[in-house]
Design a protein around this motif. Structure first.
Motif, short mmCIF file in Angstrom:
data_model
loop_
_atom_site.label_atom_id
_atom_site.label_comp_id
_atom_site.label_asym_id
_atom_site.label_seq_id
_atom_site.Cartn_x
_atom_site.Cartn_y
_atom_site.Cartn_z
N TYR A 1 -9.94 -5.83 -3.10
CA TYR A 1 -8.65 -5.14 -3.19
C TYR A 1 -8.71 -3.73 -2.58
CZ TYR A 1 -4.49 -2.83 -4.95
OH TYR A 1 -3.32 -2.10 -5.03
N HIS A 2 -9.70 -2.92 -2.96
CA HIS A 2 -9.75 -1.54 -2.48
C HIS A 2 -9.93 -1.48 -0.97
CE1 HIS A 2 -10.99 -1.27 -6.76
NE2 HIS A 2 -10.17 -0.23 -6.76
N GLY B 1 -1.25 -5.28 -8.10
CA GLY B 1 -2.34 -4.43 -7.65
C GLY B 1 -3.44 -4.35 -8.68
N TYR C 1 -6.76 -2.53 0.81
CA TYR C 1 -5.77 -1.46 0.68
C TYR C 1 -6.02 -0.38 1.74
CZ TYR C 1 -2.68 1.80 -1.85
OH TYR C 1 -1.67 2.66 -2.20
N PRO D 1 -4.40 0.56 -8.33
CA PRO D 1 -3.75 1.00 -7.09
C PRO D 1 -3.79 2.51 -6.88
CG PRO D 1 -2.11 0.34 -8.72
CD PRO D 1 -3.44 -0.07 -9.26
N SER E 1 -7.84 5.90 0.03
CA SER E 1 -7.18 5.89 1.33
C SER E 1 -6.89 7.31 1.82
CB SER E 1 -5.90 5.07 1.26
OG SER E 1 -5.21 5.08 2.48
N SER F 1 -5.24 4.29 -3.65
CA SER F 1 -4.49 5.28 -2.89
C SER F 1 -5.32 6.54 -2.65
CB SER F 1 -3.20 5.63 -3.64
OG SER F 1 -2.51 6.66 -2.99
N SER G 1 -3.70 0.50 5.10
CA SER G 1 -3.01 1.80 5.18
C SER G 1 -3.63 2.72 6.21
CB SER G 1 -3.00 2.47 3.80
OG SER G 1 -4.32 2.65 3.31
N ASN H 1 0.85 -1.19 0.00
CA ASN H 1 0.00 0.00 0.00
C ASN H 1 0.89 1.24 0.00
OD1 ASN H 1 0.83 0.64 2.68
ND2 ASN H 1 -0.77 -0.70 3.51
#
Length: 773
Positions: free
Chosen positions: A573-574, A545, A577, A548, A555, A552, A581, A520
């Motif tokens: 996945y999301h 990823g 992530y 990604p 996040s 990000s 993080s 991440n």
């Protein structure tokens, strides 16, 4: 036996009029605990007997009744067994049949006896004389066709209690749509004790949403299902009954039961609630906040006034009188279109009798005479073919069994039951290729809206996939065998045949699962289990990823202590992530695809993310069950599944049903004001997801990221933006992370991904803007 018609009840003595009540086969009559339908059937039957009518009751063994009980002979709930049993044993001279079964199986069979069907749920059964439980149910569920009769209770079973104890009561099935969480929210906000009574209908929901609240607050008590005196005591002593349903309640018997005991009912205005509480509209609440405020004020109607209100509207005598009016009208009418003729009914009854006696050859002759009746409609000719094929199987004539199954195609669309029978016969001949063809056809048949006169759920769900696993394994096509067995397990996770196949395949197939560690943007990592082959999994494996840069961005927008809501989470996945993080952000993941939701849960467990919760439901602007088009077993991209709407459906999909929720009703009250980021990827259902979350959006003002599944975008996208008042809108590329304003050129390879940000939240534009003009 063919009864005489054209004789309304008016001139006949009650004792000469035979009325047959047909109860469901889930609980005894009356029920020992939960069971509103069975309680209503009991009270109606008793009231008819008290009036002198000759009443028969079909119900489970162990039922209590003053009528003549005809106990079912089958051991597990099965509406088709109810129908077969009633057809064999219907008393001679029956004037009217009253069908209370969930599927209205007797009404759908169109026996040569007038049949009323009370629709006790929110399903529309295509019967001749439907009776709903409220005006709202008649209009909403029945489309205005039929009539309605309020449920009634025996006031003698519900003693009035004027002195109350300081607790609130929830009485009913513990499932999301009954609003149990809203009852807890209201009780906690008012600082009151709450007793939850009723069976758990959804164990995962209970463990996920209810059990933690019970452990955290000793003033919340779950006492399980209650019956008899315990149940009426809970009603009578409660300060108030909470009924925060989000269902289109057809009636809500517990409201009448509580008021009969002098206990007020605080309820949400859904379904029949405004009708049942028409005498006390001040008890209706728009949400749990208003419910809590009314609890705190404690200003309720007088207990005697509540009981008198029930006595004037919802008694079993009132109910019986209304039904007697309908029985009299029905008895004077001819059977509806498609009903059995005298000849067909004679052959059908003879077939059922001979089959029960084990005289299969004679029963087959009667069945063939039934099939040849000139007035038999196509749906019953298909049924006759199925019955004849079953008998051929009993006597070992597989060639004739096959002919009868194929002959059914002359009279209507193929039925999965008969298609699977053909496949099974070919398996017995070890013709694996032809058998696979027929089982594959069974997986492609759309499940009928009207189940008809015979229905085997397994043939429309897991069975053809299990048989395809066997066929393909015998043909040496182990990957195909695995795909179909996985499909069977996704439908029926505990099926013993599929589990046996799964163990065998695990021993002979190379590993198709990989666990990978992914980075991440906070310098940490998270783990994912990937199932290969698959579009998303292979991309993650190669590129380390999936989108990604978008992950990000999500996040970065997620606020510590808040919630990230991931609608259409796929394999996660999301969410993984964000959870890795920003460990102080709670991630709520919604994924209706059963297989993807299971893989998502595996990925959560791999990382031990305690603030990540999986909700295996669809999200939209309604609540209940919806058709869901799911990628077929073994599809390369499982993420293309969708809630059925105006999208194009191809042979790559198979329909199923999933639960759907609206976030404004589904989320806890404190969660609705604490969402900082919302990601939506629902394959064309984005607007509905937003419309069902508008209160949450107005309260939390989250950043919303969604993919619009329409190219080029139409006016509908502009209309969606109009829903989000006070937002700024941007175009984004999920792989490169480029963000551009709407009035700028599209990013290269733009895929209709949009970022919606509350005005002012993106003041530091250059911090997010990747490209330069």
């Amino acid at each position: 036996m063919t009864p005489e018609y054209g004789r309304p009840f008016g001139g006949a003595s009650p004792g000469s009029i035979r009325i047959v009540q047909v109860a469901p086969d889930h609980l005894t009559v009356p029920p020992t605990g939960y069971g509103g339908i069975e309680r209503v059937v009991y009270d109606l039957t008793e009231s008819l007997v008290e009036r002198g009518f000759d009443v028969y009751l079909y119900a489970l063994p162990g039922s209590r009744t003053s009528a003549k009980l005809i106990p079912y002979e089958h051991s597990t709930p099965n509406p088709q067994e109810i129908l077969r049993f009633v057809e064999r044993t219907l008393p001679e001279g029956t004037a009217v049949v009253h069908d209370h079964t969930h599927k209205s199986i007797i009404g759908l069979a169109r026996l040569p006896v007038p049949t009323l069907c009370t629709i006790h749920g929110t399903y529309r059964n295509t019967v001749d004389r439907p009776v709903y439980l409220s005006r709202r149910a008649l209009d909403y569920t029945g489309g205005g066709k039929g009539t309605y009769v309020f449920n009634g209770i025996n006031l003698n079973d519900y003693p009035l209690r004027k002195e109350k104890k300081p607790y609130l009561l929830y009485m009913g099935l513990v499932i999301p749509y009954k609003g149990v969480v809203h009852a807890i929210d209201a009780a906690e906000a008012a600082g009151k004790e709450l007793i939850l009574a009723g069976p758990v209908g959804d164990a995962s929901y209970f463990e996920r949403e209810i059990a933690p609240r019970l452990r955290a607050n000793p003033r919340l008590k779950y006492v399980g299902p209650k019956g008899g005196e315990e149940r009426t005591k809970l009603f009578g002593e409660a300060e108030a009954l909470l009924f925060p349903t989000s269902l289109e309640e057809p009636f809500g018997l517990v409201m009448a039961e509580a008021m009969a005991c002098g206990t007020p009912v605080l309820a949400f205005p859904n379904g029949s609630v405004p009708e049942v509480l028409a005498g006390f509209p001040e008890l209706i609440c728009s949400d749990s906040r208003e419910m809590a405020a009314k609890i705190s004020r404690g200003r309720y109607p007088d207990p005697e006034a509540l009981r008198e209100y029930v006595a004037s509207r919802f008694t079993r005598d009132e109910m019986a009188e209304r039904y007697l009016e309908l029985y009299s009208v029905a008895a004077a009418e001819e059977p509806g279109p498609g009903s059995y003729s005298e000849e067909e009914w004679t052959h059908k009854r003879e077939y059922e009798r001979l089959k029960t006696e084990g005289k299969f050859a004679e029963a087959l002759d009667a069945c063939e005479r039934w099939l040849e009746c000139p007035d038999a409609p196509p749906v019953r000719r298909v049924h006759a073919c199925e019955s004849a094929a079953e008998l051929c199987g009993q006597i070992g004539d597989s060639d004739k069994e096959l002919r009868m199954a194929v002959r059914s195609f002359e009279f209507g669309l193929p039925r999965a039951e008969l298609v699977c029978r053909i496949g099974h016969l070919l398996m017995k001949k070890e013709d694996w290729k032809q058998a696979a063809y027929w089982f594959d056809e069974a997986t492609r048949l759309p499940k009928p809206d009207d189940y008809g006169l015979f229905y085997n759920e397994s043939c429309w769900s897991w069975l053809p996939h299990v048989q395809l696993c066997v066929c393909y394994s015998r043909m040496g096509l182990l990957d195909l065998a695995k795909r179909h067995n996985d499909a069977a397990l996704s439908i029926a996770p505990n099926n013993s045949y599929a589990l046996h196949n799964d163990r065998w395949l695990a021993a002979v197939l190379p590993a198709k699962e990989r666990v990978v560690e992914l980075p991440n943007d906070a310098g940490g990592t998270f783990r994912m289990m990937l199932k290969l082959p698959g579009l998303i999994e292979e991309f993650i494996l190669k590129q380390r990823g999936w989108e990604p840069r978008l992950a990000s961005l999500l996040s970065r927008f997620a606020v510590p202590g808040s919630l990230f809501v991931d609608i259409g989470a796929n394999i996660g996945y999301h969410s993984l992530y964000v959870a890795s993080s920003k460990p102080d952000v709670a991630c709520l993941c919604f994924e209706p695809h059963p297989e993807l939701a299971g893989q998502l849960e595996t990925n959560r467990a791999l990382n031990v993310f305690g603030r990540m919760r999986i909700h295996p439901v669809a999200v939209g602007d309604s609540e209940g069950r919806v058709r869901f088009q799911m990628n077929r077993a073994g599809s390369y991209n499982r993420g293309l599944s969708f809630v059925e709407g105006d999208q194009t459906v191809t042979d790559d999909f198979e329909p199923t049903e999933v639960e759907i929720v609206a976030l404004d009703r589904y989320l806890r009250e404190d969660d609705r004001s604490n969402v900082s980021v919302m990601k939506i990827d629902t394959q064309g259902h984005e607007r509905q997801a937003i419309e069902g979350a508008l209160d949450t959006i107005r309260t939390s003002r989250p950043v919303i990221v969604f993919e619009w599944h329409e190219s080029p975008p139409s006016q509908r996208l502009t209309e969606l933006f109009d829903l989000l008042e006070g937002y700024e809108f941007f175009k984004a590329h999920p792989d490169t992370g480029e963000i551009r304003r709407l009035d700028e050129a599209d990013p290269p390879d733009f895929r209709q991904d949009y970022v919606c940000v509350p005005a002012g939240r993106m003041a530091d534009w250059e911090a997010y803007r990747i490209h330069s003009s």
